[in-house]
Design a protein around this motif. Structure first.
Motif, PDB file in Angstrom:
ATOM      1  N   THR A  65       0.806  -1.212   0.000  1.00  0.00           N
ATOM      2  CA  THR A  65       0.000   0.000   0.000  1.00  0.00           C
ATOM      3  C   THR A  65       0.847   1.273   0.000  1.00  0.00           C
ATOM      4  N   TRP A  66       1.454   1.580   1.169  1.00  0.00           N
ATOM      5  CA  TRP A  66       2.115   2.868   1.363  1.00  0.00           C
ATOM      6  C   TRP A  66       3.638   2.799   1.482  1.00  0.00           C
ATOM      7  N   ASP A  67       4.200   1.621   1.642  1.00  0.00           N
ATOM      8  CA  ASP A  67       5.621   1.511   1.993  1.00  0.00           C
ATOM      9  C   ASP A  67       6.267   0.369   1.208  1.00  0.00           C
ATOM     10  N   LEU A  68       6.258   0.477  -0.115  1.00  0.00           N
ATOM     11  CA  LEU A  68       6.783  -0.590  -0.959  1.00  0.00           C
ATOM     12  C   LEU A  68       8.310  -0.645  -0.894  1.00  0.00           C
ATOM     13  N   LYS A  69       8.836  -1.838  -1.079  1.00  0.00           N
ATOM     14  CA  LYS A  69      10.282  -2.066  -1.032  1.00  0.00           C
ATOM     15  C   LYS A  69      10.732  -2.723  -2.341  1.00  0.00           C
ATOM     16  N   PRO A  70      10.830  -1.956  -3.415  1.00  0.00           N
ATOM     17  CA  PRO A  70      11.112  -2.541  -4.732  1.00  0.00           C
ATOM     18  C   PRO A  70      12.489  -3.189  -4.850  1.00  0.00           C
ATOM     19  N   ASN A  71      13.415  -2.841  -3.965  1.00  0.00           N
ATOM     20  CA  ASN A  71      14.761  -3.402  -4.043  1.00  0.00           C
ATOM     21  C   ASN A  71      14.971  -4.593  -3.116  1.00  0.00           C
ATOM     22  N   ALA A  72      13.925  -4.985  -2.402  1.00  0.00           N
ATOM     23  CA  ALA A  72      14.031  -6.131  -1.496  1.00  0.00           C
ATOM     24  C   ALA A  72      13.914  -7.429  -2.294  1.00  0.00           C
ATOM     25  N   PRO A  73      14.323  -8.550  -1.703  1.00  0.00           N
ATOM     26  CA  PRO A  73      14.145  -9.844  -2.386  1.00  0.00           C
ATOM     27  C   PRO A  73      12.677 -10.095  -2.711  1.00  0.00           C
ATOM     28  N   ALA A  74      12.418 -10.949  -3.695  1.00  0.00           N
ATOM     29  CA  ALA A  74      11.061 -11.183  -4.191  1.00  0.00           C
ATOM     30  C   ALA A  74      10.108 -11.626  -3.101  1.00  0.00           C
ATOM     31  N   THR A 322      -5.316 -10.682   5.015  1.00  0.00           N
ATOM     32  CA  THR A 322      -4.973 -11.485   3.846  1.00  0.00           C
ATOM     33  C   THR A 322      -3.933 -12.565   4.176  1.00  0.00           C
ATOM     34  N   HIS A 323      -4.349 -13.565   4.953  1.00  0.00           N
ATOM     35  CA  HIS A 323      -3.475 -14.712   5.231  1.00  0.00           C
ATOM     36  C   HIS A 323      -3.225 -15.521   3.956  1.00  0.00           C
ATOM     37  N   SER A 324      -4.152 -15.450   3.029  1.00  0.00           N
ATOM     38  CA  SER A 324      -4.011 -16.015   1.686  1.00  0.00           C
ATOM     39  C   SER A 324      -4.598 -15.002   0.707  1.00  0.00           C
ATOM     40  N   ARG A 325      -4.350 -15.201  -0.570  1.00  0.00           N
ATOM     41  CA  ARG A 325      -4.863 -14.297  -1.607  1.00  0.00           C
ATOM     42  C   ARG A 325      -4.409 -12.847  -1.373  1.00  0.00           C
ATOM     43  N   ASN A 326      -3.248 -12.656  -0.778  1.00  0.00           N
ATOM     44  CA  ASN A 326      -2.804 -11.317  -0.421  1.00  0.00           C
ATOM     45  C   ASN A 326      -2.761 -10.378  -1.623  1.00  0.00           C
ATOM     46  N   PHE A 327      -2.202 -10.824  -2.711  1.00  0.00           N
ATOM     47  CA  PHE A 327      -2.002  -9.932  -3.850  1.00  0.00           C
ATOM     48  C   PHE A 327      -3.268  -9.759  -4.683  1.00  0.00           C
ATOM     49  N   ILE A 328      -3.961 -10.830  -4.944  1.00  0.00           N
ATOM     50  CA  ILE A 328      -5.175 -10.699  -5.745  1.00  0.00           C
ATOM     51  C   ILE A 328      -6.242  -9.905  -4.997  1.00  0.00           C
ATOM     52  N   ASP A 329      -6.329 -10.085  -3.682  1.00  0.00           N
ATOM     53  CA  ASP A 329      -7.348  -9.348  -2.935  1.00  0.00           C
ATOM     54  C   ASP A 329      -6.978  -7.880  -2.750  1.00  0.00           C
ATOM     55  N   HIS A 330      -5.701  -7.586  -2.503  1.00  0.00           N
ATOM     56  CA  HIS A 330      -5.304  -6.185  -2.449  1.00  0.00           C
ATOM     57  C   HIS A 330      -5.567  -5.505  -3.791  1.00  0.00           C
ATOM     58  N   LYS A 331      -5.280  -6.194  -4.874  1.00  0.00           N
ATOM     59  CA  LYS A 331      -5.403  -5.618  -6.207  1.00  0.00           C
ATOM     60  C   LYS A 331      -6.853  -5.456  -6.636  1.00  0.00           C
ATOM     61  N   GLU A 332      -7.713  -6.426  -6.306  1.00  0.00           N
ATOM     62  CA  GLU A 332      -9.066  -6.422  -6.852  1.00  0.00           C
ATOM     63  C   GLU A 332     -10.143  -6.043  -5.829  1.00  0.00           C
ATOM     64  N   ARG A 333     -10.037  -6.536  -4.606  1.00  0.00           N
ATOM     65  CA  ARG A 333     -11.116  -6.358  -3.628  1.00  0.00           C
ATOM     66  C   ARG A 333     -10.906  -5.175  -2.699  1.00  0.00           C
ATOM     67  N   LEU A 334      -9.669  -4.900  -2.314  1.00  0.00           N
ATOM     68  CA  LEU A 334      -9.403  -3.970  -1.226  1.00  0.00           C
ATOM     69  C   LEU A 334      -8.965  -2.582  -1.675  1.00  0.00           C
ATOM     70  N   MET A 335      -7.888  -2.515  -2.424  1.00  0.00           N
ATOM     71  CA  MET A 335      -7.297  -1.215  -2.717  1.00  0.00           C
ATOM     72  C   MET A 335      -8.126  -0.342  -3.663  1.00  0.00           C
ATOM     73  N   PRO A 336      -8.755  -0.887  -4.706  1.00  0.00           N
ATOM     74  CA  PRO A 336      -9.549   0.007  -5.568  1.00  0.00           C
ATOM     75  C   PRO A 336     -10.665   0.757  -4.841  1.00  0.00           C
ATOM     76  N   PRO A 337     -11.538   0.076  -4.047  1.00  0.00           N
ATOM     77  CA  PRO A 337     -12.564   0.854  -3.344  1.00  0.00           C
ATOM     78  C   PRO A 337     -11.996   1.769  -2.263  1.00  0.00           C
ATOM     79  N   ALA A 338     -10.890   1.363  -1.610  1.00  0.00           N
ATOM     80  CA  ALA A 338     -10.262   2.231  -0.613  1.00  0.00           C
ATOM     81  C   ALA A 338      -9.682   3.470  -1.276  1.00  0.00           C
ATOM     82  N   ASP A 339      -9.034   3.289  -2.411  1.00  0.00           N
ATOM     83  CA  ASP A 339      -8.455   4.390  -3.175  1.00  0.00           C
ATOM     84  C   ASP A 339      -9.543   5.366  -3.619  1.00  0.00           C
ATOM     85  N   ARG A 340     -10.632   4.822  -4.125  1.00  0.00           N
ATOM     86  CA  ARG A 340     -11.725   5.661  -4.625  1.00  0.00           C
ATOM     87  C   ARG A 340     -12.390   6.445  -3.495  1.00  0.00           C
TER      88      ARG A 340
END
Length: 465
Positions: A65-74, A322-340
């Motif tokens: 969300t707010w504190d991405l680490k693009p240079n960290a390991p995958a 998000t114990h599971s589906r962390n990325f798909i749920d952040h991308k589709e269910r959580l962040m878009p309505p929060a952003d809007r």
């Protein structure tokens, strides 16, 4: 596991001797009275008249969300990429494109920290500033900020001074929000509990209680019922506990006033909003709850908490948990309505001239583990999930005299621990109180008359414009 020294901010002597720590440290009555004699700071000028608290229940992943680490390991950085914002040098997630263009209004705290891995008790820490006391029930909780404002007489009748939105979704079991501590008035007494709205404001039949006269009822008949109820309460006071009766009488009186004035029907009627505005917030439970919050503070309600609804998949990924589906749920269910919704609220407040006097707080109760699949609680995490992580997370402030366009504090290279300016919830809550003009070291009596300091924290000066 070994915990970081940044997890809990050290207790200052001021905190220890203050009555605010009495319930936690077992201070005696003489000590309480001594604490009362401490020098009080003058009440700061109020820069905010109201607070909208957007509570992302479940714990948003700071790395997504707010504190991405693009240079960290995958296994640390995950799948999302950072994008530039309208403030040079500040980046946020690619799935917050609207907020990225409003970053000049935001103060992003990337160094929030505490030590509680449990949802329903960590919530207490964020809503009150105090850690939960083991074994305490709701009435022994520290009071929510909204309850304190209600006790201080903030707000305008007949609307309640403290409201919380908890939209009930079909099949949302377990209902963790309802079990969370810190959402009520606690030891201040039930008089100051919030009006809780469980109805879904995105549905056509959205109604809040019965804030309209039934067919065939006149204002005179309603006033007669109110007088009769008052006479009965007076008689029963001699037989029952006065405190509980007082709270009940106050709630009844406010309900009658709402019915008589029609203010309730107007404040809770979202159909009065233009379709364009409703669409901007999002035609979903969260978006319409945020719009409802704006309508309430616009009419004088000093604090509205908006809890994220249980809109996920049971036992897999519910709320922001998000114990599971962390990325798909952040991308589709959580962040878009929060952003809007958050973006629409910022624009709407600005256009209505309410931004400078309304403090918006976006937070969860904690963050998520640095490593994907890492276990840090009884719940654990799947191969595509992150577990609970209170050691470092992000909260965001806007409006209400907060200096926007900045990042406060910093996390390490894995977003695991603060490395600069760690912020404990007590200081976040102190900052909110400061902006509202609530005196530092304010004492309020509990139901036994014992004076307790509401919040011994210190406002974060860099955030205050």
């Amino acid at each position: 596991m070994k915990m970081s020294p940044h997890i809990t901010a050290p207790l200052r002597r001021r905190d220890f001797v203050s009555a605010g720590a009495a319930g936690l440290l077992g201070l005696s009555l003489p000590q309480l009275m001594a604490a009362k004699d401490l020098a009080k700071q003058a009440a700061p000028p109020a820069k905010a008249k109201a607070v909208i608290l957007l509570f992302m229940w479940g714990g948003p992943a700071q790395q997504e969300t707010w504190d991405l680490k693009p240079n960290a390991p995958a296994e640390i950085r995950g799948e999302f990429k950072p994008i530039s914002t309208n403030v040079p040098g500040i980046q946020v997630s690619e799935h917050f494109p609207l907020l990225a263009q409003r970053c000049d209004k935001l103060a992003i705290i990337r160094s929030m920290t505490h030590g509680d891995v449990n949802h329903t008790t960590a919530t207490h820490h964020l809503l009150t500033g105090f850690p939960y006391r083991q074994g305490a029930d709701f009435r022994a909780d520290w009071p929510h900020m909204g309850a304190v404002l209600a006790k201080l007489g903030r707000g305008k009748d007949p609307l309640p001074p403290f409201v919380q939105m908890r939209p009930k979704m079909p099949g949302d079991v377990p209902r963790f929000v309802e079990e969370s501590h810190g959402q009520f008035a606690g030891w201040l007494g039930s008089t100051w509990d919030p009006l809780t709205i469980d109805a879904r404001p995105d549905l056509p039949d959205y109604r809040v209680g019965d804030f309209q006269l039934q067919e065939g009822w006149s204002a005179e008949r309603l006033q007669g019922r109110k007088s009769l109820l008052g006479n009965l309460e007076d008689r029963l006071t001699q037989l029952e506990n006065r405190g509980s009766l007082g709270a009940r009488a106050r709630h009844y009186s406010r309900a009658f006033d709402l019915l008589a004035s029609g203010a309730g029907q107007n404040a809770f009627d979202l159909t009065q909003e233009p379709d364009k505005i409703r669409d901007q917030y999002g035609r979903n439970p969260h978006g319409q709850s945020v719009l409802q919050a704006r309508r309430l503070i616009e009419r004088g309600v000093p604090l509205v908490t908006v809890f994220w609804p249980n809109d996920g998949i049971k036992n897999v990924s519910v709320y922001w948990d998000t114990h599971s589906r962390n990325f798909i749920d952040h991308k589709e269910r959580l962040m878009p309505p929060a952003d809007r919704a958050f973006s629409a609220l910022l624009d709407d407040l600005k256009e209505r001239g309410l931004f400078d006097e309304t403090l918006v707080v976006w937070t969860g109760e904690f963050g998520r583990t640095p490593k994907i699949g890492q276990r840090n609680s009884d719940a654990g995490a799947g191969a595509d999930g992150r577990d609970h992580w209170p050691n470092c997370f992000t909260s965001v402030l806007a409006g209400g005299g907060i200096h926007g366009g900045q990042v406060y504090g910093a996390s390490d290279r894995h977003a695991a621990y603060p490395v600069d300016n760690p912020v404990n919830p007590v200081d976040l809550v102190a900052t909110i109180y400061h902006q509202l003009g609530v005196p530092a070291d304010l004492e309020l009596p509990d139901t036994l008359g014992r004076p307790l300091v509401i919040c011994p924290g210190r406002p974060i000066q860099q955030l205050i414009s």
